[in-house]
Design an enzyme around this catalytic site. Structure first.
Site, mmCIF file in Angstrom:
data_model
loop_
_atom_site.group_PDB
_atom_site.id
_atom_site.type_symbol
_atom_site.label_atom_id
_atom_site.label_comp_id
_atom_site.label_asym_id
_atom_site.label_seq_id
_atom_site.Cartn_x
_atom_site.Cartn_y
_atom_site.Cartn_z
ATOM 1 N N ASP A 186 33.807 41.684 45.866
ATOM 2 C CA ASP A 186 33.981 43.060 46.357
ATOM 3 C C ASP A 186 34.517 43.080 47.787
ATOM 4 O O ASP A 186 34.333 42.132 48.544
ATOM 5 C CB ASP A 186 32.632 43.796 46.279
ATOM 6 C CG ASP A 186 32.806 45.308 46.312
ATOM 7 O OD1 ASP A 186 33.952 45.788 46.139
ATOM 8 O OD2 ASP A 186 31.799 46.010 46.510
ATOM 9 N N ASN A 233 36.515 50.495 36.581
ATOM 10 C CA ASN A 233 37.657 50.407 37.502
ATOM 11 C C ASN A 233 38.922 51.095 36.978
ATOM 12 O O ASN A 233 39.850 51.355 37.745
ATOM 13 C CB ASN A 233 37.967 48.947 37.878
ATOM 14 C CG ASN A 233 36.966 48.328 38.828
ATOM 15 O OD1 ASN A 233 36.677 47.132 38.770
ATOM 16 N ND2 ASN A 233 36.401 49.118 39.736
#
Ligand code: IPE
Ligand code: IPE
Ligand code: MG
Length: 251
Positions: A19, A67
């Site tokens: 991330d 996502n």
């Protein structure tokens, strides 16, 4: 599904939630996509570090089922980067004798990255010592849905008696059925959530969070995560005293 019970064993399986690409880029005035490009550069470095550190299973969370909600241009760039990564790295994976796996609803990826992924998995299928798994269009909740559907189909076909259902049956229907549970989950960028990653499999994992964003993550950071892990005592429900006795008997 062996329990890596002793505190003296290093992790065999590390899952990483990669991330912070976007924030890494934005903090230096770059586009989010540049951050993803830089994040991709980190992957081969960490795959190599895992071999050097004797970690046999590495699972990288590359794209979550959620996502897809990102702007189309970002999703497209991520899919192109996936394709490029696989095209550039397959030969290295073969040299390193790393077997590539994928977990998630891979069938819903665009045709081009799906095709290179299939090819990379095919040419590395013969290896069985080192395992790299990419979580792509992955969601733990979808994984449970998919497992439940295939179990229900077996019950409906009379191939499985619901009375025999246990955790082993369910875990054998998960995308991860061929790999051990993760011992250690690492998340970069300072966030301290799982974001739908390996929820069931990490029931007894240790968690390591670092503020470092994925593009800046190095072997040294990985070693810090492992050293944190090595100082944990994994008890799996037992007492610390029981673990000490077992450890003394195994020497
Ligand atoms: C991780 O970086 C990559 C993916 C989720 C594909 P992010 O893009 O989530 O970066 P931040 O969290 O916005 O900084
Ligand atoms: C999780 O990161 C998914 C990947 C790293 C691929 P996100 O950045 O998408 O997670 P949230 O939305 O911040 O929870
Ligand atoms: Mg993020």
């Amino acid at each position: 599904m062996t329990e890596n019970a002793s505190k003296y064993n290093g992790p065999d399986h590390i899952g990483i939630i990669m991330d912070g690409n976007g924030r890494w880029a934005q903090s230096q005035g770059l586009s989010r996509i540049k951050g993803h490009r830089q994040g991709v550069e980190t992957c081969p470095r960490i795959i190599e570090a895992c071999q050097e550190l004797d970690i046999h299973y590495l699972t990288l969370y590359a794209f979550s089922a959620e996502n897809w909600k990102r702007p189309e241009s970002e999703v497209n760039a991520l899919m192109e980067l996936l394709e490029l990564f696989l095209m550039n790295e397959t030969e290295t994976l073969v040299k390193q004798r790393v077997r590539l796996h994928a977990i998630g609803r891979v069938e819903d990826l665009p045709a081009r990255p799906r095709a290179v992924l299939k090819k990379a998995m095919d040419v590395t299928r013969k290896f069985d010592e080192w395992h790299l798994t990419l979580a792509l269009n992955y969601s733990s909740r979808n994984e449970i849905v998919d497992a439940t559907k295939s179990i229900a189909a077996k019950v409906a076909a009379g191939k499985l008696d619901p009375k025999d259902l246990d955790w082993e049956t369910i875990s054998n229907h998960l995308y991860t059925k061929e790999m051990p549970d993760p011992d250690l989950i690492v998340r970069t960028s300072g966030e301290t959530r799982l974001s739908n990653f390996l929820l069931m499999q990490s029931a007894y994992a240790e968690f390591y969070f670092t503020a470092t964003c994925w593009p800046d993550f190095t072997k040294t950071h990985l070693e810090e995560a492992i050293s944190y892990y090595n100082n944990r005592e994994r008890r799996f429900g037992r007492t610390g005293e029981q673990i000490d006795v077992e450890a003394s008997l195994s020497f």
